[in-house]
Structures are given as structure tokens and as C-alpha cells.
Design a protein around this motif. Structure first.
Motif, PDB file in Angstrom:
ATOM      1  N   ILE A  60      -9.070  13.235  -7.306  1.00 17.05           N
ATOM      2  CA  ILE A  60      -9.203  13.906  -6.012  1.00 17.05           C
ATOM      3  C   ILE A  60      -7.806  14.346  -5.419  1.00 17.05           C
ATOM      4  N   VAL A  61      -7.553  15.565  -5.248  1.00 14.40           N
ATOM      5  CA  VAL A  61      -6.485  16.073  -4.595  1.00 14.40           C
ATOM      6  C   VAL A  61      -6.433  16.504  -3.101  1.00 14.40           C
ATOM      7  N   VAL A  62      -5.930  15.985  -2.368  1.00 14.87           N
ATOM      8  CA  VAL A  62      -6.113  16.701  -0.738  1.00 14.87           C
ATOM      9  C   VAL A  62      -4.883  16.982  -0.332  1.00 14.87           C
ATOM     10  N   PHE A  97     -11.970  11.649   8.869  1.00 15.39           N
ATOM     11  CA  PHE A  97     -10.517  11.073   8.991  1.00 15.39           C
ATOM     12  C   PHE A  97      -9.785  12.219   9.458  1.00 15.39           C
ATOM     13  N   ILE A  98      -8.502  12.126  10.006  1.00 15.50           N
ATOM     14  CA  ILE A  98      -7.464  12.936  10.384  1.00 15.50           C
ATOM     15  C   ILE A  98      -6.389  12.804   9.605  1.00 15.50           C
ATOM     16  N   ALA A  99      -5.852  13.905   8.979  1.00 12.62           N
ATOM     17  CA  ALA A  99      -4.473  13.835   8.158  1.00 12.62           C
ATOM     18  C   ALA A  99      -3.546  13.802   9.313  1.00 12.62           C
ATOM     19  N   PHE A 127       0.655  -1.170  -0.043  1.00 15.23           N
ATOM     20  CA  PHE A 127       0.001  -0.048   0.058  1.00 15.23           C
ATOM     21  C   PHE A 127       0.903   1.356   0.185  1.00 15.23           C
ATOM     22  N   GLN A 128       0.160   2.438  -0.217  1.00  9.37           N
ATOM     23  CA  GLN A 128       0.976   3.739  -0.152  1.00  9.37           C
ATOM     24  C   GLN A 128       1.017   3.942   1.314  1.00  9.37           C
ATOM     25  N   ASP A 129       2.012   4.782   1.648  1.00 10.18           N
ATOM     26  CA  ASP A 129       2.222   5.119   3.180  1.00 10.18           C
ATOM     27  C   ASP A 129       1.099   5.682   3.817  1.00 10.18           C
ATOM     28  N   ALA A 130       0.673   5.145   5.061  1.00  7.18           N
ATOM     29  CA  ALA A 130      -0.431   5.938   5.720  1.00  7.18           C
ATOM     30  C   ALA A 130      -0.227   7.312   5.994  1.00  7.18           C
ATOM     31  N   ALA A 131      -1.187   8.084   5.941  1.00  9.27           N
ATOM     32  CA  ALA A 131      -1.351   9.396   6.128  1.00  9.27           C
ATOM     33  C   ALA A 131      -2.437   9.695   7.164  1.00  9.27           C
ATOM     34  N   ILE A 191      -6.803  21.159   3.675  1.00 12.89           N
ATOM     35  CA  ILE A 191      -7.419  20.871   5.070  1.00 12.89           C
ATOM     36  C   ILE A 191      -6.238  21.022   6.007  1.00 12.89           C
ATOM     37  N   PRO A 192      -6.350  21.192   7.340  1.00  5.42           N
ATOM     38  CA  PRO A 192      -5.413  21.339   8.509  1.00  5.42           C
ATOM     39  C   PRO A 192      -4.968  20.054   8.762  1.00  5.42           C
ATOM     40  N   VAL A 193      -3.759  19.869   9.099  1.00  3.23           N
ATOM     41  CA  VAL A 193      -3.324  18.629   9.893  1.00  3.23           C
ATOM     42  C   VAL A 193      -3.845  18.330  11.278  1.00  3.23           C
TER      43      VAL A 193
END
Length: 230
Positions: free
Chosen positions: A209-211, A184-186, A9-13, A144-146
């Protein structure tokens, strides 16, 4: 972001994606052990006298064959249900964003602001700049804010769509006339890419989609700039 020859998978964010990665490894190890045991039994039956009457008619073997799969299913089901409940929780979100799927682009509304909303179209290949990704870049990113809980309200205007960002562990169907909710939480700053994951028509593959997750101060500056231009 995925890269050539990548395995896994891609790295978790996000915390949810981290849990999904752990569950994937947990289930994969169980599958590996089951496969190894079955392979050993097949080889043993071919090369030895493991097929004698005592083995085939053993009550102990019947008990093991019944109890062991039940234990395995419980070991898989319990962490799976835990993650499902985690993904379904929406506790005190700091920001609510409504994403609406159209043929074939996304529109975003920041419902905590009066006039903050925009459409997000894919950037055509001929307009890409060096370093941008073909079929994944959008002219307006969802910023979005981290480390802030984000509530997503997801719907569609015309046909079925699906809002999905793998790095964030997000995938929610966008259904016309229905408002689906997820959160979710980035956990880190970065740009995370996704695509519509529902076959929604001829240009299905052209609504990325670009976040973009940024520190809170940068998000406040961005939102102020967007409101001034509204």
C-alpha cells in the motif's frame, strides 16, 4: 519509512498516530515502574528478612495489592478508550476512497469522482528504479490531499485482507461482503508505505500500500490528469 537499526515506531503522519505514540510511551512507563517494583521486592525477599510473618499477613499489604492494580488499569483504560473513540469518528470528510483487496493487489475508487479508480500492483524487483523500495513500491499510488479528512471504505473481493499504513495509524480489515469504515488526516506531505496485514494466501507479502500525501493544488492537478486518461 522505517530505516536500519530503528527503535520504536515510524514517525507519525497523522493526529491519531501521534496519540497512539503518546499512549505507547504512557503504557511503557507504567510497565517499567511495575517491573522495577516487582524486581525490588524479589531482591528484597532474597537478601533481607522481608518474609517475616508481619509482612506476609499484613492487612495493609492486602489492601495495597488490591487497590493499586485497579488504579493502574484505570490509568491505562481511560486514554485507550479516548483513542478508540477518536479513531472511530468520521466527521465531515472532504474525500471518500474505497479500497478493495484482491488476490493479490489493491484497487481504489474515488467515490466523489465519477470515473476515478485504478488498480495498484506491486512493482517487481527487476523493474525497480534507484531509490525505490523492494516489496513496497506500487505502480499506482493512492494520492490524497494534506490536512483533509479522508474517509476510507474498505472491503475485499475474495478472501480476508487488511489495509494498514503504520505512519498514519491505520489498520482496518477488508472482509468480503462487508464494508468497513475508518478515517484519517495526513498532517504532512510525504509517501507512506504499508502492506496487507492479514495472511491472505501465497502472495500475501506482495500487495503493498502506497499513500502519497500532497498539497491540495497538486491533488487537483493529479485528479484532473487521471480523469483525462480514464
Amino acid at each position: 519509512m522505517a530505516h536500519p537499526s530503528q527503535l520504536g515506531f515510524q514517525d507519525a503522519a497523522s493526529p491519531v498516530m501521534e496519540e497512539l505514540l503518546h499512549f505507547h510511551d504512557h503504557a511503557l512507563m507504567i510497565i517499567f515502574l511495575i517491573s522495577a517494583m516487582v524486581l525490588y521486592i524479589i531482591v528484597a525477599m532474597i537478601t533481607t528478612k522481608l518474609t517475616d510473618k508481619y509482612i506476609l499477613d499484613s492487612q495493609e499489604i492486602e489492601i495495597i495489592w488490591t487497590v493499586l492494580p485497579a488504579i493502574v488499569l484505570i490509568m491505562i483504560a481511560l486514554p485507550s478508550l479516548r483513542i478508540l473513540y477518536l479513531m472511530d469518528e468520521v466527521n465531515d470528510p472532504h474525500l471518500t476512497i474505497k479500497a478493495v483487496g484482491h488476490q493479490w493487489y489493491w484497487s481504489y475508487e474515488y467515490t466523489d469522482f465519477e470515473d476515478l479508480g485504478f488498480d495498484s500492483y506491486m512493482i517487481p524487483t527487476q523493474d525497480l528504479t534507484p531509490g525505490q523500495f523492494r516489496l513496497l513500491e506500487a505502480d499506482h499510488r493512492m494520492v490524497i490531499p494534506v490536512e483533509s479528512p479522508i474517509r476510507m471504505l474498505i472491503s475485499a473481493e475474495d478472501v480476508l485482507h487488511s489495509w494498514a499504513v503504520p505512519s498514519l495509524g491505520m489498520k482496518m480489515d477488508a472482509v468480503p461482503g462487508r464494508l468497513n469504515q475508518t478515517a484519517f488526516i495526513a498532517s504532512r506531505s510525504g509517501i507512506f508505505y504499508g502492506q496487507c496485514s492479514e495472511i491472505c494466501g501465497a502472495n500475501h507479502s506482495f500487495m503493498p500500500i502506497v499513500v502519497e500525501a500532497v498539497p491540495l493544488e497538486h491533488f487537483e492537478n493529479w485528479s484532473s490528469f487521471m480523469l483525462e486518461d480514464a
